[in-house]
Design a protein around this motif. Structure first.
Motif, PDB file in Angstrom:
ATOM      1  N   ASP A   1      -0.943  21.149   1.202  1.00 13.97           N
ATOM      2  CA  ASP A   1      -1.361  22.077   0.130  1.00 13.97           C
ATOM      3  C   ASP A   1      -2.049  23.068   1.060  1.00 13.97           C
ATOM      4  N   GLY A   2      -1.783  24.280   0.821  1.00 15.19           N
ATOM      5  CA  GLY A   2      -2.366  25.489   1.531  1.00 15.19           C
ATOM      6  C   GLY A   2      -3.513  25.682   1.211  1.00 15.19           C
ATOM      7  N   GLN A   3      -4.201  25.321   0.220  1.00 13.95           N
ATOM      8  CA  GLN A   3      -5.813  25.456  -0.107  1.00 13.95           C
ATOM      9  C   GLN A   3      -6.820  24.098   0.354  1.00 13.95           C
ATOM     10  N   ASP A   4      -7.494  24.551   1.410  1.00 10.69           N
ATOM     11  CA  ASP A   4      -8.492  23.374   1.591  1.00 10.69           C
ATOM     12  C   ASP A   4      -9.003  22.567   0.711  1.00 10.69           C
ATOM     13  N   GLU A   5      -9.604  23.216  -0.294  1.00 10.68           N
ATOM     14  CA  GLU A   5     -10.428  22.761  -1.474  1.00 10.68           C
ATOM     15  C   GLU A   5      -9.418  21.690  -1.972  1.00 10.68           C
ATOM     16  N   ILE A   6      -8.193  22.153  -2.314  1.00  7.54           N
ATOM     17  CA  ILE A   6      -7.290  20.960  -3.177  1.00  7.54           C
ATOM     18  C   ILE A   6      -6.939  19.878  -2.304  1.00  7.54           C
ATOM     19  N   ARG A   7      -6.754  19.984  -0.987  1.00  6.51           N
ATOM     20  CA  ARG A   7      -6.340  19.078  -0.063  1.00  6.51           C
ATOM     21  C   ARG A   7      -7.496  18.113  -0.092  1.00  6.51           C
ATOM     22  N   ARG A   8      -8.533  18.696   0.221  1.00  6.25           N
ATOM     23  CA  ARG A   8      -9.867  17.824   0.256  1.00  6.25           C
ATOM     24  C   ARG A   8     -10.009  17.101  -1.091  1.00  6.25           C
ATOM     25  N   GLY A   9      -9.836  17.751  -2.320  1.00  7.40           N
ATOM     26  CA  GLY A   9     -10.026  16.846  -3.522  1.00  7.40           C
ATOM     27  C   GLY A   9      -8.893  15.920  -3.875  1.00  7.40           C
ATOM     28  N   LEU A  10      -7.775  16.142  -3.483  1.00  7.42           N
ATOM     29  CA  LEU A  10      -6.630  15.277  -3.498  1.00  7.42           C
ATOM     30  C   LEU A  10      -7.131  13.986  -2.505  1.00  7.42           C
ATOM     31  N   ARG A  11      -7.360  14.207  -1.465  1.00  5.19           N
ATOM     32  CA  ARG A  11      -7.522  12.897  -0.346  1.00  5.19           C
ATOM     33  C   ARG A  11      -8.552  12.395  -1.143  1.00  5.19           C
ATOM     34  N   MET A  12      -9.857  12.960  -1.446  1.00  3.49           N
ATOM     35  CA  MET A  12     -10.896  12.087  -2.085  1.00  3.49           C
ATOM     36  C   MET A  12     -10.565  11.166  -3.441  1.00  3.49           C
ATOM     37  N   ARG A  13      -9.771  12.027  -4.156  1.00  2.00           N
ATOM     38  CA  ARG A  13      -9.417  11.232  -5.395  1.00  2.00           C
ATOM     39  C   ARG A  13      -8.231  10.039  -5.107  1.00  2.00           C
ATOM     40  N   LEU A  14      -7.342  10.442  -4.396  1.00  2.00           N
ATOM     41  CA  LEU A  14      -6.410   9.361  -4.106  1.00  2.00           C
ATOM     42  C   LEU A  14      -7.003   7.973  -3.125  1.00  2.00           C
ATOM     43  N   ALA A  15      -7.921   8.315  -2.306  1.00  2.00           N
ATOM     44  CA  ALA A  15      -8.471   7.349  -1.497  1.00  2.00           C
ATOM     45  C   ALA A  15      -9.259   6.242  -2.205  1.00  2.00           C
ATOM     46  N   ILE A  16      -9.741   6.721  -3.433  1.00  2.00           N
ATOM     47  CA  ILE A  16     -10.333   5.523  -4.071  1.00  2.00           C
ATOM     48  C   ILE A  16      -9.431   4.766  -4.929  1.00  2.00           C
ATOM     49  N   GLU A  17      -8.110   5.056  -5.025  1.00  2.00           N
ATOM     50  CA  GLU A  17      -7.202   4.325  -5.431  1.00  2.00           C
ATOM     51  C   GLU A  17      -6.942   2.801  -4.746  1.00  2.00           C
ATOM     52  N   PRO A  18      -7.109   1.728  -5.297  1.00  2.00           N
ATOM     53  CA  PRO A  18      -6.882   0.471  -4.275  1.00  2.00           C
ATOM     54  C   PRO A  18      -5.455   0.521  -3.610  1.00  2.00           C
ATOM     55  N   ASP A  19      -4.359   0.967  -4.299  1.00  2.00           N
ATOM     56  CA  ASP A  19      -3.170   0.846  -3.602  1.00  2.00           C
ATOM     57  C   ASP A  19      -2.555   1.960  -2.938  1.00  2.00           C
ATOM     58  N   MET A  20      -3.509   2.896  -2.567  1.00  2.00           N
ATOM     59  CA  MET A  20      -3.103   3.946  -1.799  1.00  2.00           C
ATOM     60  C   MET A  20      -4.011   4.344  -0.780  1.00  2.00           C
ATOM     61  N   THR A  21      -3.257   4.768   0.194  1.00  2.00           N
ATOM     62  CA  THR A  21      -3.867   5.415   1.492  1.00  2.00           C
ATOM     63  C   THR A  21      -3.224   6.750   1.961  1.00  2.00           C
ATOM     64  N   ILE A  22      -4.155   7.660   2.402  1.00  2.00           N
ATOM     65  CA  ILE A  22      -3.675   8.966   2.808  1.00  2.00           C
ATOM     66  C   ILE A  22      -3.454   8.728   4.278  1.00  2.00           C
ATOM     67  N   VAL A  23      -2.151   9.081   4.650  1.00  2.00           N
ATOM     68  CA  VAL A  23      -1.966   9.037   6.313  1.00  2.00           C
ATOM     69  C   VAL A  23      -2.139  10.224   6.762  1.00  2.00           C
ATOM     70  N   GLY A  24      -2.197  11.403   6.077  1.00  2.00           N
ATOM     71  CA  GLY A  24      -2.314  12.730   6.540  1.00  2.00           C
ATOM     72  C   GLY A  24      -2.534  13.707   5.643  1.00  2.00           C
ATOM     73  N   ASP A  25      -2.735  15.072   5.793  1.00  2.00           N
ATOM     74  CA  ASP A  25      -2.748  16.112   5.182  1.00  2.00           C
ATOM     75  C   ASP A  25      -2.705  17.358   5.802  1.00  2.00           C
TER      76      ASP A  25
ATOM     77  N   MET B   1       0.811  -1.066   0.182  1.00  2.00           N
ATOM     78  CA  MET B   1      -0.042  -0.049  -0.090  1.00  2.00           C
ATOM     79  C   MET B   1       0.978   1.443   0.099  1.00  2.00           C
ATOM     80  N   ILE B   2       0.815   2.161  -1.033  1.00  2.00           N
ATOM     81  CA  ILE B   2       1.410   3.534  -0.899  1.00  2.00           C
ATOM     82  C   ILE B   2       0.730   4.334  -0.051  1.00  2.00           C
ATOM     83  N   ARG B   3       1.851   4.919   0.926  1.00  2.00           N
ATOM     84  CA  ARG B   3       0.999   5.717   1.991  1.00  2.00           C
ATOM     85  C   ARG B   3       1.442   7.219   1.370  1.00  2.00           C
ATOM     86  N   ALA B   4       0.768   8.039   1.428  1.00  2.00           N
ATOM     87  CA  ALA B   4       0.763   9.605   0.836  1.00  2.00           C
ATOM     88  C   ALA B   4       0.574  10.527   1.891  1.00  2.00           C
TER      89      ALA B   4
END
Length: 142
Positions: free
Chosen positions: A8-32, A1-4
């Motif tokens: 990013d200083g923009q809340d909307e960008i972080r939220r969007g990246l978190r949502m997009r990367l979270a749907i990938e089966p080989d990735m997990t978001i460890v923080g933002d 599992m890739i831990r990312a």
């Protein structure tokens, strides 16, 4: 599992990246975070495989955050995701040890490809359509 870790200083960008990367089966978001000092702490505390970082954050002058992340946590891959894609900024990023430099307008496929290419760990074993999709993505990395 890739831990990312997403920085990013923009809340909307972080939220969007978190949502997009979270749907990938080989990735997990460890923080933002949107703060440079917190990014340094999280990078050390969470030991991500990849840090996706914007270099134009408030409180982080240009490549200063990237240089500090590299000094504090030499192991993770650094992916710069920014609006500032000029040649001077790219050269500074390369000199700082950034492995991938992407513009925010480039879209998710480029970011996913860079993360997968740079991550030191292997994706989880999957079956069926997910395996074929992951294999096709790796083949396109070239």
């Amino acid at each position: 599992m890739i831990r990312a870790l997403i920085v990013d200083g923009q809340d909307e960008i972080r939220r969007g990246l978190r949502m997009r990367l979270a749907i990938e089966p080989d990735m997990t978001i460890v923080g933002d975070t949107g703060k440079a000092e917190e990014a340094l702490y999280l990078a050390q505390a969470l030991a991500p495989d990849v840090i996706v970082v914007d270099i134009a954050m408030r409180g982080a002058e240009g490549m200063t955050l990237v240089n500090r992340l590299r000094a504090a946590t030499p192991a993770p891959a650094l992916v710069v995701l920014t609006l500032r894609g000029d040649e001077d900024t790219r050269a500074q990023a390369q000199a700082a040890g950034v492995q991938a430099f992407l513009e925010k307008c480039g879209g998710a496929p480029d970011l996913l490809q860079a993360i997968r290419q740079l991550a030191p760990c292997k994706p989880p074993k999957t079956s069926g359509a997910a395996t074929r999709r992951l294999a096709a993505q790796r083949l396109s990395v070239g």
